[in-house]
Design an enzyme around this catalytic site. Sequence first.
Site, PDB file in Angstrom:
ATOM      1  CE  LYS A 161       2.094  -4.931  -2.614  1.00 33.46           C
ATOM      2  NZ  LYS A 161       1.136  -4.222  -1.736  1.00 33.46           N
ATOM      3  CD  GLU A 213       1.897  -0.760  -2.057  1.00 33.11           C
ATOM      4  OE1 GLU A 213       1.735  -1.603  -2.965  1.00 33.11           O
ATOM      5  OE2 GLU A 213       1.435  -0.915  -0.916  1.00 33.11           O
TER       6      GLU A 213
HETATM    7  O1  OSB Z   1       2.882  -3.134   2.236  1.00 30.60           O
HETATM    8  O2  OSB Z   1       1.145  -3.992   1.419  1.00 30.60           O
HETATM    9  C1  OSB Z   1       2.054  -4.036   2.234  1.00 30.60           C
HETATM   10  C2  OSB Z   1       1.775  -7.295   4.199  1.00 30.60           C
HETATM   11  C3  OSB Z   1       2.266  -6.906   5.426  1.00 30.60           C
HETATM   12  C4  OSB Z   1       2.708  -5.621   5.577  1.00 30.60           C
HETATM   13  C5  OSB Z   1       2.675  -4.716   4.513  1.00 30.60           C
HETATM   14  C6  OSB Z   1       2.166  -5.105   3.294  1.00 30.60           C
HETATM   15  C7  OSB Z   1       1.746  -6.427   3.124  1.00 30.60           C
HETATM   16  C8  OSB Z   1       1.271  -6.961   1.864  1.00 30.60           C
HETATM   17  C9  OSB Z   1       0.396  -8.164   1.959  1.00 30.60           C
HETATM   18  O3  OSB Z   1       1.638  -6.569   0.776  1.00 30.60           O
HETATM   19  C10 OSB Z   1      -0.808  -8.111   1.126  1.00 30.60           C
HETATM   20  C11 OSB Z   1      -1.686  -9.295   1.422  1.00 30.60           C
HETATM   21  O4  OSB Z   1      -2.399  -9.279   2.466  1.00 30.60           O
HETATM   22  O5  OSB Z   1      -1.646 -10.240   0.649  1.00 30.60           O
HETATM   23 MG    MG Z   2       2.454  -1.700   0.750  1.00 25.54          MG
END
Ligand code: OSB
Ligand code: MG
Length: 376
Positions: A161, A213
Amino acid sequence: MKIDGIILRELRMPLVRPFETSFEVTRDRRILLAEVRSEGLTGWGECTAGEHPYFSGESTDTAWQVLLNELGPMLAASEPEHGGDCPKIFRKVRGNPMTKATLENAIWDLEAQREGLPLARLLGGVREVIPCGVSIGIQKSIPELMDVVGKEVAAGYQRIKLKCKRGWDVEVFESVRTRWPEIMLSCDANSAYRLRDADHLVTFDSFDLLMIEQPLWHDDFFYHSMLQKRLDTAICLDESIGNRRDALAAIEMESCRIINVKLGRVGGFSEAIAVHNAAQERGVPVWCGGMLESGIGRSHNIALSSLENFSLPGDVSASERYWKEDIIEPEVTVSPIGEITIPDVPGRGFEVRADLIEKLTVRKEEIRALELVGRA
Ligand code: OSB
Ligand code: MG
């Protein structure tokens, strides 16, 4: 179970590399942990709020205040038998889902130990292994991103992602897709776009993404449903889904075709299971999101991901991607085919490293049940 004490801690944990999204750069995490003691056992919960109220309205500091002055006293004055009793106990407090989840998840963690059951089984999980993906932050340049993607693909992760925003999107997807035509690829905008960007977002369709997303507003269903009509690529909602009703509304309105379930964002295990079930009954796959958790939150994400409808790879990955040393033993590891094995032992399946936790603690407040009751 009688609550004998609740200890709040804030840990300072530097990430092994900065994590950049469309809304912030995180270098050091301020990890808030709750340790709930009951009848000789200790349950742990991690608050997934960020350092600033940017992802949601909660932050490490708001959570500390609400735990100390509101939710902690309520929990200590109650005798929950199950983690699932917590939403009722906390009902008077509006919002603050990540803060509530901190304590609710600690009670589930305790309950699994008390019942001698793996937490995953207590939750109703059926998987023995879970498929894993990674969330890759915005990088300084495309060549640097290509190096990071190459490493994660080689490590076996099943889905990549890419965090994106205006100016870090189509060119990036083009480069990654050209080099890796076959990988499962998705992107996460964290609300970086507006409906007027729809023509631009439609061009994402040419990169065979599994999903886009949260492209639009953090609290929106309606405009996402308008956008979804124009896209071939599935929209996945993250920020917009705070509970089961939100999931039902989003599915009904066709605002998304996939849902990211985050344990903190929906208020804890009870609501996470409810969102999972609602989506499953309507044929909508879910996956488990991450919030740069320490090993405690990570172990809970692993248990949650064992439920049947977590059929897409989650953002649940190895400890070493985040920390020089994680606060659990063993650390979370991912197999060469991108899977994590669900622990088959009672409780969360990862021991806490008490000495390391103590060493990383920068703030601690220990409150006994009686004092807590006095404050309630
Ligand atoms: O939108 O998924 C998100 C981290 C901080 C805030 C929002 C998001 C994220 C991540 C991190 O995408 C995912 C992870 O913990 O590796
Ligand atoms: Mg997210």
